[in-house]
Design a protein around this motif. Sequence first.
Motif, mmCIF file in Angstrom:
data_model
loop_
_atom_site.group_PDB
_atom_site.id
_atom_site.type_symbol
_atom_site.label_atom_id
_atom_site.label_comp_id
_atom_site.label_asym_id
_atom_site.label_seq_id
_atom_site.Cartn_x
_atom_site.Cartn_y
_atom_site.Cartn_z
ATOM 1 N N TRP A 184 0.829 -1.210 0.000
ATOM 2 C CA TRP A 184 0.000 0.000 0.000
ATOM 3 C C TRP A 184 0.861 1.256 0.000
ATOM 4 C CZ3 TRP A 184 -3.464 -1.886 4.618
ATOM 5 C CH2 TRP A 184 -4.266 -2.942 4.170
ATOM 6 N N THR A 185 1.937 1.241 0.815
ATOM 7 C CA THR A 185 2.762 2.445 0.863
ATOM 8 C C THR A 185 3.584 2.588 -0.420
ATOM 9 O OG1 THR A 185 4.650 1.366 1.885
ATOM 10 C CG2 THR A 185 3.028 2.301 3.378
ATOM 11 N N LEU A 186 3.694 1.509 -1.202
ATOM 12 C CA LEU A 186 4.487 1.580 -2.434
ATOM 13 C C LEU A 186 3.606 1.822 -3.651
ATOM 14 C CD1 LEU A 186 6.949 -1.328 -1.654
ATOM 15 C CD2 LEU A 186 7.536 1.078 -1.845
ATOM 16 N N GLY A 187 2.399 2.287 -3.419
ATOM 17 C CA GLY A 187 1.581 2.709 -4.549
ATOM 18 C C GLY A 187 0.453 1.769 -4.940
ATOM 19 N N CYS A 188 0.165 0.767 -4.118
ATOM 20 C CA CYS A 188 -0.934 -0.137 -4.439
ATOM 21 C C CYS A 188 -2.194 0.281 -3.691
ATOM 22 C CB CYS A 188 -0.606 -1.561 -4.011
ATOM 23 S SG CYS A 188 0.677 -2.336 -4.984
ATOM 24 N N PRO B 72 -2.775 5.314 1.926
ATOM 25 C CA PRO B 72 -1.318 5.408 2.074
ATOM 26 C C PRO B 72 -0.620 5.776 0.772
ATOM 27 C CG PRO B 72 -2.137 3.469 3.201
ATOM 28 C CD PRO B 72 -3.314 4.086 2.516
ATOM 29 N N LYS B 73 -1.081 5.217 -0.365
ATOM 30 C CA LYS B 73 -0.364 5.426 -1.623
ATOM 31 C C LYS B 73 -0.458 6.865 -2.106
ATOM 32 C CE LYS B 73 -4.103 3.958 -4.708
ATOM 33 N NZ LYS B 73 -4.362 5.194 -5.468
ATOM 34 N N MET B 102 5.088 0.063 -9.991
ATOM 35 C CA MET B 102 3.713 0.517 -9.784
ATOM 36 C C MET B 102 3.512 1.896 -10.421
ATOM 37 S SD MET B 102 2.016 -1.822 -8.371
ATOM 38 C CE MET B 102 0.495 -0.880 -8.251
ATOM 39 N N MET B 150 12.030 4.959 -4.045
ATOM 40 C CA MET B 150 10.829 5.720 -4.397
ATOM 41 C C MET B 150 11.121 7.221 -4.490
ATOM 42 S SD MET B 150 8.296 3.616 -4.664
ATOM 43 C CE MET B 150 6.754 4.471 -4.377
#
Lengths: 281, 347
Positions: A184-188, B72-73, B102, B150
């Motif tokens: 989630w924190t990586l963009g999902c 969060p994203k 992603m 990131m």
Amino acid sequence: MTAATTEVVEPSQDTRKAGRFVYVTGVVLLCAWVLVPLYFLLINTLSSPETVNSYPKSFIPEFDLGSLTFFAGFDGILTALKNSVIVAAMTMVMSIVIGAPAGYALSRFEFRGKELFRLLILLTRAFPLPLLALPLAVMFIRTGIDDTVFGLALVHTTLALPFAVLITFSLFSGIPIELEEAAWTLGCNRLTAFQKVILPLVLPGITASAIFAFVISWNEVFAAAVLTIENRTLTAFLLQNLDTSPLHLKFAGGFILVVPALIFIFAVRKYLFAMWGIANR
Amino acid sequence: MAVIEIKNVAKRFGEYQALHDINLTIADQEFMVLLGASGCGKSTLLRIICGLETASEGEIWIDGKRVDHLAPKDRGISMVFQNYAVFPHLTVFENIGFGLRMQKLPNDEVKRRVERTAGLMHIEQLLSRYSGELSGGQRQRVAVARALAMEPDVILMDEPLSNLDALLRMEMRAELKGVLAESNTTAIYVTHDQVEAMSMADRISVMHEGKIVQAASPIEVYRNPAAKFVAGFIGNPPMNFLEASPQGGGKFSVAGHSFDGPSAANSNLQFAIRPEDMTLAENGFPAVAKVVEPLGAHLLVTCELDGKLFRAILDSEMQVKPGETLKLSPVQDRIRWFDPETTLAVA
Ligand SMILES: Nc1ncnc2c1ncn2[C@@H]1O[C@H](COP(=O)(O)OP(=O)(O)OP(=O)(O)O)[C@@H](O)[C@H]1O
Ligand SMILES: [Mg+2]
């Protein structure tokens, strides 16, 4: 320490031999328990109808396809086989489509009545099928899904669902929530995290539980016999003709029933190990 | 620009209150260290900031925008998890590149960034391995590299170096600090390790039982602890405390000696002094040495003073033997005073 403990730790030569003997006998007996009936099934299936019906029995198969040809030519049997495959496939799909999300929800969300829900899932297995058969038949007739493969697949799904839910529940529980959170924190979002992280990790287990559902449906006979008349599955068909059909048909039928189950379990043995691997982690 | 503002944040887990009314502003590009004992709510605070947990009360603002309702994203935050959370089904390369994929970055860009961050973390030779084939410390570095790749505005790190050996940790510390400064990232860094906190932080926030007790520069936290908890937590060994009773006129009696204290106070206080701020002097407190531990350059002497244990760090040239009576005198301007009622510092 004292001599007494040493003796316990290191068993004498005789004890060790005896232990080994018990172990080997146990393994041999267990193998025989599984393999001997299968072997007889194989011999009789691969023998001509005459040999099957005669005595004494031979211990070597003749590799005669007579029984199988007879089986294939027997009226209605191919339709029954087809029905079995369709029902089992539908059961497999439905129990995963319903069971896996339920297992996921149980492992990831806190909600009111969660314990009760888990109990209810197990409870579906608490009622013997004969008890449910009559009301089910009546209901099926009312809704017009009696004597259809779909109706039967529904019943089989109910039978397979508890296993599907519990297996997937333990699979999902075995995957740390942090993996999802990291995604989630990586963009999902929830869906892509599931696709990219959870699904690859549970796929072996899901496959195994799907195949398990398939085998449950494939082997089920009671509901199939009660709820279908025209659209019989193979088990129901063989049961129905049990007293009238010749011995070689029974053997061939039994063989055809056993083989897919065996092959499937064999094919997914790797996934089953993988599933246990996940559960152990 | 990424200023993080935490406004009146509280968190309850059922009956248990994990965070009480947290207020903290972290400046753009600041390196903020959260320091506190196990279970004081550090991870919970990080999880609230990055949106994995919702606050029971309060607001989180990043870059002047309220983010409480964002997934969060969508917060532009990277997080290094306390237990690494390295994906087991992907290679180290794909782990580090996960977030970049992603974002649908082109392959060569992914490759470039993965190799760069892997190089920073000294794991470039592990790129084709799976996490099951890594040691704990290697996994931890993969987790850090994954967050760094990131290139976020804000990075949250939950004890990211806890599993490395002392030497590697020191090296990584410097590298990490350098990378973050170069990339203008605002960082919140959780650690138990005081040396790490002191050496890396622009500011340290000391947490205790779900509250932030003091947020200040490392030297300030060390020299002027805002509360007795901070004084007793920071420093190895931490400050010594002695009972002080008022004598009037701003004078206080401590273990039979008279000291100038806070002139406004007129009740019992606690006198506090760091072990290294003690010197040997004829008119000092008489203290009986109990344990003598040589620390190389220094000598850590644990003595009994006024019926309590008292630690002093002396030069290792001193010949101190257990049982000996020392005359210990505090450096005047290093003495601090705490109110035993409120536990806060009194000036
Ligand atoms: N999901 C939860 N449900 C109930 N209590 C929780 C939950 N998560 C954390 N807590 C409690 O909140 C408190 C703070 O936990 P937290 O993980 O933030 O501590 P921490 O400061 O990160 O500790 P450590 O340094 O050991 O990681 C702990 O007492 C913990 O038991
Ligand atoms: Mg923590």
